[in-house]
Design an enzyme around this catalytic site. Structure first.
Site, PDB file in Angstrom:
ATOM      1  N   ASP A  41      -0.285  -3.951  -6.327  1.00 57.99           N
ATOM      2  CA  ASP A  41       0.603  -3.037  -7.063  1.00 57.99           C
ATOM      3  C   ASP A  41       2.005  -3.372  -6.545  1.00 57.99           C
ATOM      4  O   ASP A  41       2.482  -2.774  -5.597  1.00 57.99           O
ATOM      5  CB  ASP A  41       0.201  -1.593  -6.736  1.00 57.99           C
TER       6      ASP A  41
ATOM      7  N   ALA B  40       0.778  -1.244   0.000  1.00 58.20           N
ATOM      8  CA  ALA B  40       0.000   0.000   0.000  1.00 58.20           C
ATOM      9  C   ALA B  40       0.810   1.295   0.000  1.00 58.20           C
ATOM     10  O   ALA B  40       0.356   2.305  -0.536  1.00 58.20           O
ATOM     11  CB  ALA B  40      -0.947  -0.006   1.190  1.00 58.20           C
ATOM     12  N   ALA B  41       1.992   1.315   0.646  1.00 59.85           N
ATOM     13  CA  ALA B  41       2.737   2.582   0.779  1.00 59.85           C
ATOM     14  C   ALA B  41       3.153   3.097  -0.601  1.00 59.85           C
ATOM     15  O   ALA B  41       3.452   2.294  -1.487  1.00 59.85           O
ATOM     16  CB  ALA B  41       3.967   2.370   1.647  1.00 59.85           C
ATOM     17  N   PRO B  42       3.141   4.415  -0.807  1.00 64.49           N
ATOM     18  CA  PRO B  42       2.877   5.497   0.152  1.00 64.49           C
ATOM     19  C   PRO B  42       1.406   5.870   0.333  1.00 64.49           C
ATOM     20  O   PRO B  42       1.117   6.837   1.030  1.00 64.49           O
ATOM     21  CB  PRO B  42       3.657   6.674  -0.461  1.00 64.49           C
ATOM     22  N   GLY B  43       0.482   5.150  -0.296  1.00 65.57           N
ATOM     23  CA  GLY B  43      -0.924   5.295   0.075  1.00 65.57           C
ATOM     24  C   GLY B  43      -1.828   6.034  -0.897  1.00 65.57           C
ATOM     25  O   GLY B  43      -3.025   6.135  -0.641  1.00 65.57           O
TER      26      GLY B  43
ATOM     27  N   CYS C 273       4.724  -0.744 -12.669  1.00 64.66           N
ATOM     28  CA  CYS C 273       5.068   0.422 -13.503  1.00 64.66           C
ATOM     29  C   CYS C 273       6.347   0.087 -14.275  1.00 64.66           C
ATOM     30  O   CYS C 273       7.314   0.824 -14.236  1.00 64.66           O
ATOM     31  CB  CYS C 273       5.206   1.687 -12.670  1.00 64.66           C
TER      32      CYS C 273
ATOM     33  N   LYS D 146      -2.872   5.173  -3.891  1.00 64.88           N
ATOM     34  CA  LYS D 146      -3.898   4.290  -4.480  1.00 64.88           C
ATOM     35  C   LYS D 146      -4.871   3.816  -3.407  1.00 64.88           C
ATOM     36  O   LYS D 146      -6.067   3.690  -3.667  1.00 64.88           O
ATOM     37  CB  LYS D 146      -3.226   3.101  -5.171  1.00 64.88           C
TER      38      LYS D 146
END
Lengths: 129, 308
Positions: free
Chosen positions: B184, B118-121, B237, B123
């Site tokens: 991700d 999750a970081a940096p948050g 990415c 999304k």
């Protein structure tokens, strides 16, 4: 407190956190959690202080303890850390409100002076231009 | 970690010449700096009010697509973090393709959601926005030092339906299953590369050869955490097929997974069915490749996954 009826309140160390109530929350009971929801309050001396982020999200529901300020007052508050005002209240935290119901955070009122409680490291003077 | 400087961007991405359409335009696009894209945070603000407030400050926002009234490109705005609207949580600077990841997953209200890395948050906060702060979201990231920026992002953007955990994504506990999962994953980040003004050369990182193995483990665990009718989005990415199609192909071989169509209203290329003497499942063409010369943002890959 009706506004917060839809939330669980968790206490941890010197802070209180809110988490939206949902049937799904019980699914997380077995997880090792490092942070829950949004920090809403913290204990500062004898006061229970709402956090800036909590006030930004919920301040619009407040019916008292709100100080409506103009842009110049806001700018002075950010630049100098305090402004003289005359509020018909005893000392305590005040929700700061700007034009268009913009709520940047909190001030602390005592003896005719409103002191900024806005986070200095996050709200910079350049943001007011 | 072995970092090997490469002469120029041309040589760095030359091996993708046959898979990236209009390759010369792609290379040209790497010489231009990323435009600033902003997402307007529906949890604390309304798009029309924010657009009007920024216009008063001389900042013109251009909508990136007719379909989304929360995604904008901001011309001549080098530091969006210096705006009062940023402090207020009204806006979040975010690559367009990052914002599209949450849009592609499209979590419903009142559901159980997991963001595996999750970081940096950015999304995670977008997922909470799409869920309208309902349901329950677990934002997981292994590294506790990343929990600080993750917590700041979630707080600043007014997220109230989430908790943060620190499990290894590939070992996330299997006790409950989720309606929506975003994976991700850590990747080689090739899609973020642009030639910088100072001329810093692209560097190939040999330490990244282990990434596909980690990505496969995360994807398998994510799939195993999915409810019967659940949906998952695998995203990177990078342009590297070994981290994209090959990883998803591995999932299709190992589990009864299905690839769901991606419909975002923006230009993307279908995923590859073969690369480097490796042939992939034909269904991989349902995945999406985003290139900077087509979308003017970070190069990205997405696969929307469900159960058969």
């Amino acid at each position: 407190m009706k506004t917060l009826d839809g939330y669980f309140l968790f206490e941890r160390k010197k802070g209180w956190f809110i988490l939206g109530k949902s049937e799904q929350v019980k699914n997380g009971a077995h997880l090792k959690i490092s942070k829950v929801g949004l920090r809403a309050f913290r204990k500062v001396g004898h006061f229970i202080k709402p956090t800036t982020r909590f006030i930004q999200a919920f301040g619009r529901y407040a019916t008292k303890g709100v100080f409506h300020m103009d842009t110049l007052q806001f700018r002075t508050l950010v630049q100098t850390g305090e402004i003289p005002v005359d509020l018909a209240m005893e000392k305590g935290y005040v929700i700061l409100s700007l034009e268009d119901n913009v709520i940047p955070g909190l001030g602390f009122y005592a003896q005719g002076i409103l002191r900024s409680q806005l986070p200095r490291n996050e709200l910079r003077e350049s943001m007011l231009e | 970690m072995d970092l090997r400087p490469v002469d120029s961007v041309n040589t760095a991405f030359e091996h993708y010449k046959n898979i990236i359409p209009d390759f010369s335009l792609f290379q040209e696009s790497l010489k231009v700096l990323f435009p600033v894209h902003l997402r307007i945070n529906g949890l604390l603000a309304t798009p029309s009010k924010v657009v009007a407030a920024l216009k008063k400050k001389g900042i013109c926002l251009k909508r990136v697509s007719r379909e989304y009234n929360t995604l904008y490109m901001a011309e001549n705005l080098p530091y969006p973090g210096n705006l009062l609207e940023y402090f207020l949580g009204y806006i979040h600077p975010q690559a367009l393709t990052s914002a599209l990841a949450a849009m592609a997953l499209k979590p419903l209200k009142n559901t159980f959601v997991l963001d595996m890395c999750a970081a940096p948050g950015g999304k995670s906060a977008h997922l909470a926005d799409l869920m309208e702060n309902t349901g329950f979201m677990v934002c997981n990231d292994l590294y506790t030092n990343r929990h600080v920026p993750l917590g700041h992002t979630l707080s600043r953007l007014g997220v109230q339906n989430s908790v943060v955990t620190g499990y290894q994504a590939q070992e996330f506990p299997l006790r409950h299953q989720f309606d929506f999962i975003l994976a991700d994953v850590p990747c080689s980040c090739e899609g973020k590369f642009r030639i910088e003004p100072k001329g810093i050369p692209y560097r190939e990182d040999k330490g990244k050869v282990q990434l596909p193995e980690i990505q496969k483990k995360i994807l398998l665990r994510g799939f195993d955490l999915l409810k019967e009718n659940g949906e998952m989005l695998y995203a990177t990415c990078t342009y590297n097929p070994a981290e994209n199609e090959s990883v998803v192909n591995f999932l299709l071989n190992e589990r009864d997974a299905e690839l769901l169509p991606i419909d975002l209203g923006v230009v993307f290329e279908p995923g590859l069915s073969e690369w480097n003497h490796e042939t992939y499942d034909r269904r991989l063409t349902r995945t999406a490749r985003f290139y900077p010369h087509r979308i003017d943002s970070v190069g990205f890959f997405m696969a929307r996954i469900g159960r058969k």
